[in-house]
Design a protein around this motif. Structure first.
Motif, PDB file in Angstrom:
ATOM      1  N   UNK B  18       0.935  -1.111  -0.232  1.00 22.52           N
ATOM      2  CA  UNK B  18       0.000   0.196  -0.087  1.00 22.52           C
ATOM      3  C   UNK B  18       0.903   1.291   0.032  1.00 22.52           C
ATOM      4  N   UNK B  19       0.321   2.383  -0.345  1.00 23.97           N
ATOM      5  CA  UNK B  19       0.903   3.540  -0.392  1.00 23.97           C
ATOM      6  C   UNK B  19       0.141   4.627   0.240  1.00 23.97           C
ATOM      7  N   UNK B  20       0.676   5.414   0.939  1.00 20.65           N
ATOM      8  CA  UNK B  20      -0.113   6.498   1.886  1.00 20.65           C
ATOM      9  C   UNK B  20       0.602   7.776   1.377  1.00 20.65           C
ATOM     10  N   UNK B  33       7.126  10.691   9.292  1.00 20.02           N
ATOM     11  CA  UNK B  33       5.873   9.729   9.215  1.00 20.02           C
ATOM     12  C   UNK B  33       5.880   9.127  10.704  1.00 20.02           C
ATOM     13  N   UNK B  34       4.607   8.925  11.163  1.00 21.37           N
ATOM     14  CA  UNK B  34       4.503   8.190  12.665  1.00 21.37           C
ATOM     15  C   UNK B  34       3.387   7.151  12.351  1.00 21.37           C
ATOM     16  N   UNK B  35       3.539   6.169  13.459  1.00 20.88           N
ATOM     17  CA  UNK B  35       2.319   5.037  13.661  1.00 20.88           C
ATOM     18  C   UNK B  35       1.820   5.194  14.822  1.00 20.88           C
ATOM     19  N   UNK B  36       0.369   5.087  14.891  1.00 23.25           N
ATOM     20  CA  UNK B  36      -0.026   5.184  16.101  1.00 23.25           C
ATOM     21  C   UNK B  36      -0.957   4.015  16.334  1.00 23.25           C
ATOM     22  N   UNK B  37      -0.955   3.187  17.237  1.00 23.48           N
ATOM     23  CA  UNK B  37      -1.803   2.125  17.493  1.00 23.48           C
ATOM     24  C   UNK B  37      -3.041   2.776  18.463  1.00 23.48           C
ATOM     25  N   UNK B  38      -4.107   2.193  18.539  1.00 22.26           N
ATOM     26  CA  UNK B  38      -5.145   2.646  19.367  1.00 22.26           C
ATOM     27  C   UNK B  38      -4.834   2.647  20.720  1.00 22.26           C
ATOM     28  N   UNK B  39      -5.008   3.826  21.281  1.00 23.96           N
ATOM     29  CA  UNK B  39      -4.952   4.166  22.815  1.00 23.96           C
ATOM     30  C   UNK B  39      -3.320   4.359  23.126  1.00 23.96           C
ATOM     31  N   UNK B  40      -2.481   4.236  22.106  1.00 23.06           N
ATOM     32  CA  UNK B  40      -0.945   4.452  22.348  1.00 23.06           C
ATOM     33  C   UNK B  40      -0.484   5.897  21.869  1.00 23.06           C
ATOM     34  N   UNK B  41       0.756   6.131  22.187  1.00 19.03           N
ATOM     35  CA  UNK B  41       1.613   7.184  21.736  1.00 19.03           C
ATOM     36  C   UNK B  41       1.769   6.938  20.065  1.00 19.03           C
ATOM     37  N   UNK B  42       2.127   7.818  19.402  1.00 13.25           N
ATOM     38  CA  UNK B  42       2.704   7.754  18.181  1.00 13.25           C
ATOM     39  C   UNK B  42       4.063   7.397  18.171  1.00 13.25           C
ATOM     40  N   UNK B  43       4.439   6.647  17.272  1.00 13.34           N
ATOM     41  CA  UNK B  43       5.963   5.992  17.156  1.00 13.34           C
ATOM     42  C   UNK B  43       6.409   6.531  15.838  1.00 13.34           C
ATOM     43  N   UNK B  71       4.781  13.904  -0.090  1.00 13.15           N
ATOM     44  CA  UNK B  71       5.667  12.702   0.431  1.00 13.15           C
ATOM     45  C   UNK B  71       4.680  11.239   0.052  1.00 13.15           C
ATOM     46  N   UNK B  72       5.495  10.207   0.190  1.00 14.86           N
ATOM     47  CA  UNK B  72       4.672   8.971   0.268  1.00 14.86           C
ATOM     48  C   UNK B  72       5.430   8.064   1.031  1.00 14.86           C
ATOM     49  N   UNK B  73       4.589   7.023   1.826  1.00 11.98           N
ATOM     50  CA  UNK B  73       5.228   6.241   2.519  1.00 11.98           C
ATOM     51  C   UNK B  73       4.642   4.778   2.093  1.00 11.98           C
ATOM     52  N   UNK B  74       5.485   3.845   1.838  1.00 16.27           N
ATOM     53  CA  UNK B  74       5.268   2.509   1.251  1.00 16.27           C
ATOM     54  C   UNK B  74       5.244   1.330   2.184  1.00 16.27           C
ATOM     55  N   UNK B  75       4.206   0.913   2.231  1.00 19.71           N
ATOM     56  CA  UNK B  75       4.152  -0.401   3.073  1.00 19.71           C
ATOM     57  C   UNK B  75       4.211  -1.461   2.119  1.00 19.71           C
ATOM     58  N   UNK B  76       5.291  -2.331   2.459  1.00 19.04           N
ATOM     59  CA  UNK B  76       5.514  -3.502   1.424  1.00 19.04           C
ATOM     60  C   UNK B  76       5.488  -4.692   2.223  1.00 19.04           C
ATOM     61  N   UNK B  77       5.029  -5.690   1.449  1.00 18.52           N
ATOM     62  CA  UNK B  77       4.831  -6.817   2.152  1.00 18.52           C
ATOM     63  C   UNK B  77       3.994  -6.779   3.687  1.00 18.52           C
TER      64      UNK B  77
END
Lengths: 113, 110
Positions: B18-20, B33-43, B71-77
């Motif tokens: 996927x591409x964001x 770019x950061x990722x946040x899981x539900x109820x947690x702080x961004x990483x 900018x694009x973020x690539x999620x591969x495999x």
């Protein structure tokens, strides 16, 4: 290694009451410090940032204030909370300059009733 | 003005890509770019700087088109652990202030 602490983890406050949230960073000196607010299901809104002791910049006009009394301590305050102040409050730090990533604390979930 | 992220949400099966995307109307100094899981702080995932410098996790890749301020973020495999909400943050100066987009929710299913 560096660590960032926030407390309390959760807080339920009545409308009109005061607020004080604290953030401390360990293992680094003279960090940039940031306060963000995240409403439920929304993005991160920058509230305040600081590049040094006593140096605070406000990004959003509101009934909140911030202070940095020590190098690694950042405090978010309010004299009278509003319902709209509810949210997830995140403190973050980074090395000075925008070339560095920000590291977020565990956050404080504030509910104003 | 905050950056615009697309898509708002994406559902993937494990192993898919996927591409964001993240677009700004301002001249950018940096994109984070950061990722946040539900109820947690961004990483932190990745930072891309004006001039081409990048730093981030080995398994994450991203690009920054300075001319288009995109900018694009690539999620591969993709893996199950990739699930979460991805935020891009735009920095317009060297001070470190960031404006974050509204986020892209990613769900990876088995």
């Amino acid at each position: 290694s560096q660590t960032i602490h926030q407390w309390p983890a959760t807080l339920v406050q009545p409308v009109g009451s005061p607020l004080s949230l604290e953030c401390t960073v360990e293992g680094t000196s003279n960090p940039n410090l940031y306060w963000y607010r995240q409403a439920a299901g929304r993005g991160l809104q920058l509230l305040f940032y600081s590049v040094g002791i006593g140096q605070i910049s406000s990004e959003v006009p509101q009934n909140l204030s911030a202070s940095r009394p020590q190098d690694r301590q950042f405090i978010l305050s309010s004299k009278k909370l509003l319902l709209s102040d509810s949210g997830f409050y995140l403190c973050a730090w980074s090395l000075t300059s925008g070339r560095n990533e920000q590291f977020f604390g565990p956050g404080t979930r504030l509910t104003v009733l | 003005q905050q950056p615009v992220q697309s898509p708002q949400a994406v559902i993937l099966r494990e192993g898919e890509d996927a591409v964001i995307n993240c677009s700004s109307s301002k001249a950018l100094y940096s994109v984070h770019w950061y990722r946040q899981k539900h109820g947690e702080a961004p990483v932190f995932l990745m930072i891309l700087l004006k001039g081409g410098e990048q730093k981030g996790h080995e398994k994450i890749s991203a690009s920054f088109n300075e001319k288009k301020q995109q900018s694009s973020l690539y999620l591969t495999a993709s893996q199950l652990s990739y699930s979460g909400t991805y935020f891009c943050g735009q920095g317009t100066d060297s001070w470190g202030k960031l404006q974050f987009g509204a986020g892209t929710q990613v769900v990876v299913t088995p």
